[in-house]
Each structure stands twice: as structure tokens, then as C-alpha cells.
Design a protein around this motif. Sequence first.
Motif, PDB file in Angstrom:
ATOM      1  N   VAL A  62     -57.794 -35.746   3.922  1.00 36.61           N
ATOM      2  CA  VAL A  62     -58.678 -35.577   5.190  1.00 36.61           C
ATOM      3  C   VAL A  62     -58.895 -36.950   5.491  1.00 36.61           C
ATOM      4  O   VAL A  62     -59.686 -37.839   4.769  1.00 36.61           O
ATOM      5  N   LEU A 121     -59.962 -28.046  13.181  1.00 34.44           N
ATOM      6  CA  LEU A 121     -59.886 -26.983  12.496  1.00 34.44           C
ATOM      7  C   LEU A 121     -59.321 -25.779  13.450  1.00 34.44           C
ATOM      8  O   LEU A 121     -59.034 -24.818  12.870  1.00 34.44           O
ATOM      9  N   SER A 162     -62.710 -22.946   5.619  1.00 34.77           N
ATOM     10  CA  SER A 162     -62.127 -23.987   5.163  1.00 34.77           C
ATOM     11  C   SER A 162     -62.318 -24.491   3.632  1.00 34.77           C
ATOM     12  O   SER A 162     -63.382 -24.590   3.274  1.00 34.77           O
ATOM     13  N   TYR A 169     -61.595 -27.298   0.143  1.00 36.23           N
ATOM     14  CA  TYR A 169     -61.264 -28.570   0.055  1.00 36.23           C
ATOM     15  C   TYR A 169     -61.286 -28.867  -1.364  1.00 36.23           C
ATOM     16  O   TYR A 169     -62.051 -28.155  -2.149  1.00 36.23           O
ATOM     17  N   ARG A 174     -57.721 -31.184   2.313  1.00 38.63           N
ATOM     18  CA  ARG A 174     -58.049 -29.812   2.642  1.00 38.63           C
ATOM     19  C   ARG A 174     -56.987 -28.830   2.206  1.00 38.63           C
ATOM     20  O   ARG A 174     -55.747 -29.262   2.078  1.00 38.63           O
TER      21      ARG A 174
END
Length: 244
Positions: A45, A145, A188, A190, A199
Motif C-alpha cells: 500500500v 477499493l 479488506s 492487510y 493489502r
Amino acid sequence: MPEHRVGTQKEFEAAREELLAEEKELTRRGDELARKRRELPWVPVEKDYSFETAEGTKSLADLFDERAQLLIYHFMFGPPYEAGCPVCSSIADNLDPNVVHLKARDVTLVCSSRAPLDKLLAYRERMGWSFDWVSTVGSDFHRDLGFLHTEQELRPFLEGGIPPTVRQMAEASGTDVPGYVTEGPGLSSYVLSDGTVHRTYVTSARGLEPAMAYYGLLDRTPMGRHEEGEETHWLRRHDEYGKT
């Protein structure tokens, strides 16, 4: 109650045995998909996202809270909303008690929305949740996203026949249809590795059903979800059931 085939215990056991074989195959398939999900490439990211929290402004890396993994539920609560989306609220009901168990496996879970932080925290207090809830600074995080759309992008949908359930949810959230549907739900994932945030997974729509435990339970009842043909959605905030 609809009519249904009635059989003997022996017939039930034979049919259940056949179904059990299929359920076990589905479980094995789910395990395989989970493995493939974990094998997806990690994407660094590179953008500097900021979030307003109860402890001040934080970066994405700060949200890990000294753990190696982070799950973010993108909760539909846009700036014009007066209350959180009822469907997202039902998901949050399921997420909240799992936070402590995820922490035990080195995972931090937070919710992220675009509404001002004071709105989010007031709504969290109303709902009785304890998870960390952050407000995005700007629109990029949800937009990047795929969980935020412009009215121009949604024009074909908005100019068509708006489903009654969409109008219902917009009204329940204290906004109009365009203000409601520009937001989108999602999850999402991570990982923080060697000081870099990566990600690892993103999902939305029916990919969120693992966080909707009531559907898995309804799928095991005689009438199932029983949503076909309903003009309005049956889901309500947990403090609204029974209200007229």
C-alpha cells in the motif's frame, strides 16, 4: 407454513446421509478456497491514508495496534447519513463479539466509514458496540477499493427502477437514494511485514456472508431465508425489532 413432503425416520436418515456427503465436500472445497485466498500476492500500500480515531489522527499502519494483521470492515455510513446502514449494522452485531478472539490470533479488526467521527461514535454507543471505528480523511481509501462511487457512475442504476429495498434502506439511514448507494460495503485485509503494509484480500456483496451468521443459521431452518418476492428487507437494527 408451506406444504412439504413428509417421510419416515428411515427416509430422513437416508436423505440426510446423501446430503452430509455433499456438505463435507463443500467444507473441503471451502478449505481449498481459503488456502488459495491466503496464497494471493500481497500488494504494498503505497498511498498515505489517514483516519480520524478516538485517539487522534492515525495512519493505516497505526491501525494494526501492534499486531501483524488487520481486517477493516467498510461500513456504509456516508457523510449525509443520520444513522448507519441497517444491513451493515447487522454485520457489525456479528463482528463486535469476535474482536477479542481475533486479537488472540494477532488480528486487529476495525470499521471504517466516511461520516464524521462524532456521528460514528454516537451511533456505536447507541448500538452498544465496542470495536474501534475510524473515519476516513478524504474519500480515497474507500474509493480506491471500489466501495465508493459517484452519482455519474451510478446514473444508469439511478435512472432505472429503484428497488423498494434500496429506498427503504436509504430512508432508514436518513439520506436519499443517491446518497445511500454511492457508499458500498466491503471487507479488506492487510499484513504488516518488514515495516510495509500490504493489502492481501478484498471482498464485497455475498463475499461478506461469513460475517452475517444469521444467514448460515437461516439456511438450516425449514423455510430458509424466505426473502423471495419481499418488497421490503426484513433486517432491522437490533434495537428496532418490534417497532411499528
